[in-house]
Design a protein around this motif. Structure first.
Motif, PDB file in Angstrom:
ATOM      1  N   TRP A 399       0.828  -1.202   0.000  1.00 50.05           N
ATOM      2  CA  TRP A 399       0.000   0.000   0.000  1.00 50.05           C
ATOM      3  C   TRP A 399       0.867   1.258   0.000  1.00 50.05           C
ATOM      4  O   TRP A 399       0.504   2.265  -0.628  1.00 50.05           O
ATOM      5  N   LYS A 400       2.005   1.201   0.685  1.00 50.35           N
ATOM      6  CA  LYS A 400       2.917   2.355   0.659  1.00 50.35           C
ATOM      7  C   LYS A 400       3.372   2.649  -0.764  1.00 50.35           C
ATOM      8  O   LYS A 400       3.383   3.805  -1.215  1.00 50.35           O
ATOM      9  N   VAL A 401       3.757   1.586  -1.474  1.00 51.25           N
ATOM     10  CA  VAL A 401       4.196   1.751  -2.861  1.00 51.25           C
ATOM     11  C   VAL A 401       3.040   2.280  -3.713  1.00 51.25           C
ATOM     12  O   VAL A 401       3.236   3.147  -4.573  1.00 51.25           O
ATOM     13  N   THR A 402       1.834   1.772  -3.472  1.00 51.62           N
ATOM     14  CA  THR A 402       0.664   2.225  -4.232  1.00 51.62           C
ATOM     15  C   THR A 402       0.425   3.715  -4.048  1.00 51.62           C
ATOM     16  O   THR A 402       0.221   4.459  -5.022  1.00 51.62           O
ATOM     17  N   PHE A 403       0.453   4.173  -2.803  1.00 55.04           N
ATOM     18  CA  PHE A 403       0.260   5.601  -2.545  1.00 55.04           C
ATOM     19  C   PHE A 403       1.393   6.437  -3.156  1.00 55.04           C
ATOM     20  O   PHE A 403       1.162   7.533  -3.683  1.00 55.04           O
ATOM     21  N   ALA A 404       2.619   5.910  -3.084  1.00 53.33           N
ATOM     22  CA  ALA A 404       3.763   6.616  -3.677  1.00 53.33           C
ATOM     23  C   ALA A 404       3.595   6.742  -5.187  1.00 53.33           C
ATOM     24  O   ALA A 404       3.930   7.778  -5.781  1.00 53.33           O
ATOM     25  N   LEU A 405       3.062   5.688  -5.823  1.00 51.82           N
ATOM     26  CA  LEU A 405       2.845   5.722  -7.270  1.00 51.82           C
ATOM     27  C   LEU A 405       1.752   6.729  -7.639  1.00 51.82           C
ATOM     28  O   LEU A 405       1.839   7.387  -8.681  1.00 51.82           O
ATOM     29  N   PHE A 406       0.725   6.857  -6.794  1.00 54.54           N
ATOM     30  CA  PHE A 406      -0.293   7.887  -7.025  1.00 54.54           C
ATOM     31  C   PHE A 406       0.352   9.282  -6.951  1.00 54.54           C
ATOM     32  O   PHE A 406       0.047  10.169  -7.759  1.00 54.54           O
ATOM     33  N   GLY A 407       1.230   9.472  -5.966  1.00 54.59           N
ATOM     34  CA  GLY A 407       1.928  10.742  -5.857  1.00 54.59           C
ATOM     35  C   GLY A 407       2.812  11.006  -7.060  1.00 54.59           C
ATOM     36  O   GLY A 407       2.840  12.119  -7.608  1.00 54.59           O
ATOM     37  N   LYS A 408       3.518   9.957  -7.512  1.00 54.70           N
ATOM     38  CA  LYS A 408       4.397  10.096  -8.678  1.00 54.70           C
ATOM     39  C   LYS A 408       3.587  10.383  -9.935  1.00 54.70           C
ATOM     40  O   LYS A 408       3.979  11.207 -10.775  1.00 54.70           O
ATOM     41  N   PHE A 409       2.455   9.704 -10.072  1.00 50.00           N
ATOM     42  CA  PHE A 409       1.561   9.936 -11.205  1.00 50.00           C
ATOM     43  C   PHE A 409       1.112  11.394 -11.247  1.00 50.00           C
ATOM     44  O   PHE A 409       1.120  12.042 -12.296  1.00 50.00           O
ATOM     45  N   SER A 410       0.756  11.934 -10.095  1.00 49.02           N
ATOM     46  CA  SER A 410       0.237  13.302 -10.028  1.00 49.02           C
ATOM     47  C   SER A 410       1.305  14.338 -10.323  1.00 49.02           C
ATOM     48  O   SER A 410       1.063  15.307 -11.052  1.00 49.02           O
ATOM     49  N   VAL A 411       2.499  14.143  -9.771  1.00 51.18           N
ATOM     50  CA  VAL A 411       3.561  15.118 -10.018  1.00 51.18           C
ATOM     51  C   VAL A 411       4.018  15.050 -11.472  1.00 51.18           C
ATOM     52  O   VAL A 411       4.403  16.066 -12.068  1.00 51.18           O
ATOM     53  N   GLY A 412       3.936  13.847 -12.084  1.00 53.92           N
ATOM     54  CA  GLY A 412       4.238  13.742 -13.511  1.00 53.92           C
ATOM     55  C   GLY A 412       3.231  14.500 -14.357  1.00 53.92           C
ATOM     56  O   GLY A 412       3.591  15.161 -15.341  1.00 53.92           O
ATOM     57  N   SER A 413       1.951  14.417 -13.985  1.00 55.23           N
ATOM     58  CA  SER A 413       0.911  15.171 -14.699  1.00 55.23           C
ATOM     59  C   SER A 413       1.121  16.670 -14.539  1.00 55.23           C
ATOM     60  O   SER A 413       0.958  17.446 -15.489  1.00 55.23           O
ATOM     61  N   LEU A 414       1.486  17.075 -13.329  1.00 51.99           N
ATOM     62  CA  LEU A 414       1.727  18.499 -13.076  1.00 51.99           C
ATOM     63  C   LEU A 414       2.847  19.036 -13.953  1.00 51.99           C
ATOM     64  O   LEU A 414       2.788  20.180 -14.422  1.00 51.99           O
ATOM     65  N   TRP A 415       3.866  18.227 -14.168  1.00 46.97           N
ATOM     66  CA  TRP A 415       5.003  18.675 -14.976  1.00 46.97           C
ATOM     67  C   TRP A 415       4.524  19.076 -16.372  1.00 46.97           C
ATOM     68  O   TRP A 415       4.887  20.129 -16.894  1.00 46.97           O
ATOM     69  N   TRP A 416       3.695  18.204 -16.968  1.00 48.62           N
ATOM     70  CA  TRP A 416       3.178  18.504 -18.305  1.00 48.62           C
ATOM     71  C   TRP A 416       2.300  19.748 -18.286  1.00 48.62           C
ATOM     72  O   TRP A 416       2.354  20.579 -19.204  1.00 48.62           O
ATOM     73  N   ILE A 417       1.459  19.888 -17.249  1.00 41.01           N
ATOM     74  CA  ILE A 417       0.536  21.026 -17.172  1.00 41.01           C
ATOM     75  C   ILE A 417       1.296  22.336 -17.029  1.00 41.01           C
ATOM     76  O   ILE A 417       0.973  23.330 -17.698  1.00 41.01           O
ATOM     77  N   TYR A 418       2.308  22.359 -16.170  1.00 36.66           N
ATOM     78  CA  TYR A 418       3.107  23.577 -16.017  1.00 36.66           C
ATOM     79  C   TYR A 418       3.823  23.933 -17.322  1.00 36.66           C
ATOM     80  O   TYR A 418       3.980  25.116 -17.650  1.00 36.66           O
TER      81      TYR A 418
END
Length: 499
Positions: A399-418
């Motif tokens: 579950w820790k890895v799962t939550f970390a992957l959600f965080g990584k997914f979101s920051v990756g999306s933010l990079w494209w948006i910025y």
């Protein structure tokens, strides 16, 4: 039909077509170069693979009867004496900079410092050296960067201490942006407006490819020195390939080297299997169009980064973007380089963190289409906050890895948006300066990201997660003070950005 009646050739695609063998070859080359960037950038995670260690003076017969963790930094025979020789568990990774240079206990920060050297090199090239590609051409800087990459890989493979390895990372950081920046610009200059963004994003997926290939290569080699030697092979292949890629015709025209540009464009027309009919007229129109733009630019006032903070609104936007990009760099590389902190098999978690880059880019496109810019920023920042805080009470590694992957997914999306949003805020006269300067601040955050592992080791992983959540919350609040640009005309002058 007279020349005046013909459609004016404003874009290079009016001469060589929107898509053909030439664009395919150049796109494939950029794809490979960017995938090699991912290999060079992220390989540090395996070079500094976290292995178990203990003081060497522990007798063999005692190792199974004691807790080895108690004798990592203290001698077994004299617990009051600091250990200065260690043994390592090299089952998962045979040679790392940790095992080769004894980067443990009071020397553990040196490993993180070496990756900060890499990010420093990236920052220096992006801010100071990239201008030379405009002055001397795209190809010369790429050639220099290729040579510099080979030198850096050799230094890394033969490093006798952490300082030699850190210098190799600094040079590699310099070389990677010095290569990808000019060749990516050349790709943009070689595409028409119709498919430019699609071609550029497609080539950019090379980062995801290099990302997901890295753990497999590391698992196969399991030696940071061999990984450095391995990095030389594709560079040599790219150098051979690059010999057959011409200089940017658009850049040649801007420098008055029209005969060279004309010869290159004629070859491209033939390569793309297009008719050479009316080539001379089209080339004349294209050259004239570029010359007019140059003349217009020369008569316009030159702006610099100090103009970003002259008017109140523009100053506020700039400071917010600088802070936000710094946070973005810290959190992105904080998750990426330290996936092993969340548990599970490091090779698998690293692979998964690379795979989520692909849907994050696709989701960001949908978010930009169906959500306002500010709402998209706040949404993904909120997911980072929730994911980071959810890791703290979680004890199950999966579950820790799962939550970390959600965080990584979101920051990756933010990079494209910025990447899309920031240029929309700045006026045309400052767009490149504003966007380039802002994104450079991500490197400041990424320079600090390797030390998040040290912070977690000296305090706890919870402290790092709270830090990510707090900084993301600050970015979300600041996003409320940014202008909404979706569906609006982008500004052209400082007057368009109301003071």
């Amino acid at each position: 039909m007279s020349l005046k009646d013909k459609p004016e050739a404003k874009y290079i695609s009016d001469i060589v077509g929107e898509w053909g063998r030439w664009q395919l070859n150049l796109s494939a080359f950029v794809f490979v170069v960017i995938s090699l960037n991912a290999y060079g950038d992220l390989s540090y995670s395996f070079h500094a693979y976290d292995v178990d260690y203990w003081c060497r003076d522990i007798p063999i017969e005692s190792k199974n009867n004691i807790s080895l963790e108690e004798y990592r930094c203290l001698e077994y025979t004299n617990p009051n004496q600091t250990c200065n020789q260690w043994e390592y568990n090299t089952t998962d990774f045979h040679k790392t900079i940790i095992t080769e240079f004894d980067l443990v206990c009071d020397r553990s920060n040196y490993a993180s410092l070496s990756q900060s050297f890499f990010m420093l090199g990236y920052l220096i090239t992006g801010v100071l050296l990239s201008q030379y590609a405009d002055k001397y051409g795209r190809k010369p800087l790429v050639w220099v960067s290729f040579v510099l990459q080979i030198i850096s890989w050799i230094l890394g493979a033969t490093a006798v201490n952490i300082w030699m390895y850190s210098i190799s990372r600094l040079l590699l950081g310099l070389a990677i942006y010095g290569c990808s920046g000019p060749i990516s610009t050349s790709l943009l200059e070689s595409c028409g407006p119709k498919h430019r963004s699609d071609i550029y994003m497609g080539a950019g997926f090379g980062w995801v490819f290099g990302y997901v290939m890295l753990p497999g290569i590391a698992f196969w080699l399991k030696d940071f020195r061999i990984m450095n030697w391995f990095g030389i092979v594709p560079i040599i292949i790219c150098m051979v390939w690059f010999r057959f890629i011409p200089e940017s015709p658009r850049w040649l025209i801007t420098k008055g080297r029209t005969d060279e540009a004309e010869a290159i464009l004629k070859k491209i027309v033939k390569q793309n299997r297009l008719s050479a009919k009316n080539f001379d007229q089209k080339f004349l129109q294209f050259r004239t169009h570029i010359s007019k733009n140059q003349t217009s630019n020369k008569t316009t006032k030159t702006y610099n980064m100090f103009d970003l903070v002259k008017t109140p609104n523009l100053r506020n936007y700039t400071l917010i973007f600088w802070f936000s990009w710094t946070v973005l760099g810290l959190v992105y590389y904080g998750f990426t380089l330290n996936m092993g902190d969340f548990g599970g098999n490091f090779y698998i978690t690293f692979l998964l963190s690379g795979i989520v880059e692909l849907p994050s880019s696709l989701i960001s496109i949908l978010a930009l289409r169906y959500m306002s810019r500010r709402m998209a920023l706040i949404t993904f920042l909120s997911i980072i906050i929730i994911s980071s805080l959810a890791i703290i009470p979680t004890t199950d590694p999966n579950w820790k890895v799962t939550f970390a992957l959600f965080g990584k997914f979101s920051v990756g999306s933010l990079w494209w948006i910025y990447e899309i949003y920031v240029p929309e805020v700045y006026p045309t006269v400052l767009r490149n300066t504003g966007a380039g300067t802002s994104s450079s601040f991500s490197r400041l955050g990424s320079m600090a990201s390797p030390f998040m592992k040290n912070l977690a080791a000296n305090t706890s992983l919870s402290v790092v997660m709270v830090l990510y959540a707090f900084l993301s919350l600050c970015s979300a609040i600041l996003a409320l003070f940014l202008p909404e640009t979706k569906g609006t005309e982008i500004p052209d002058t400082l007057d368009d950005v109301k003071a």
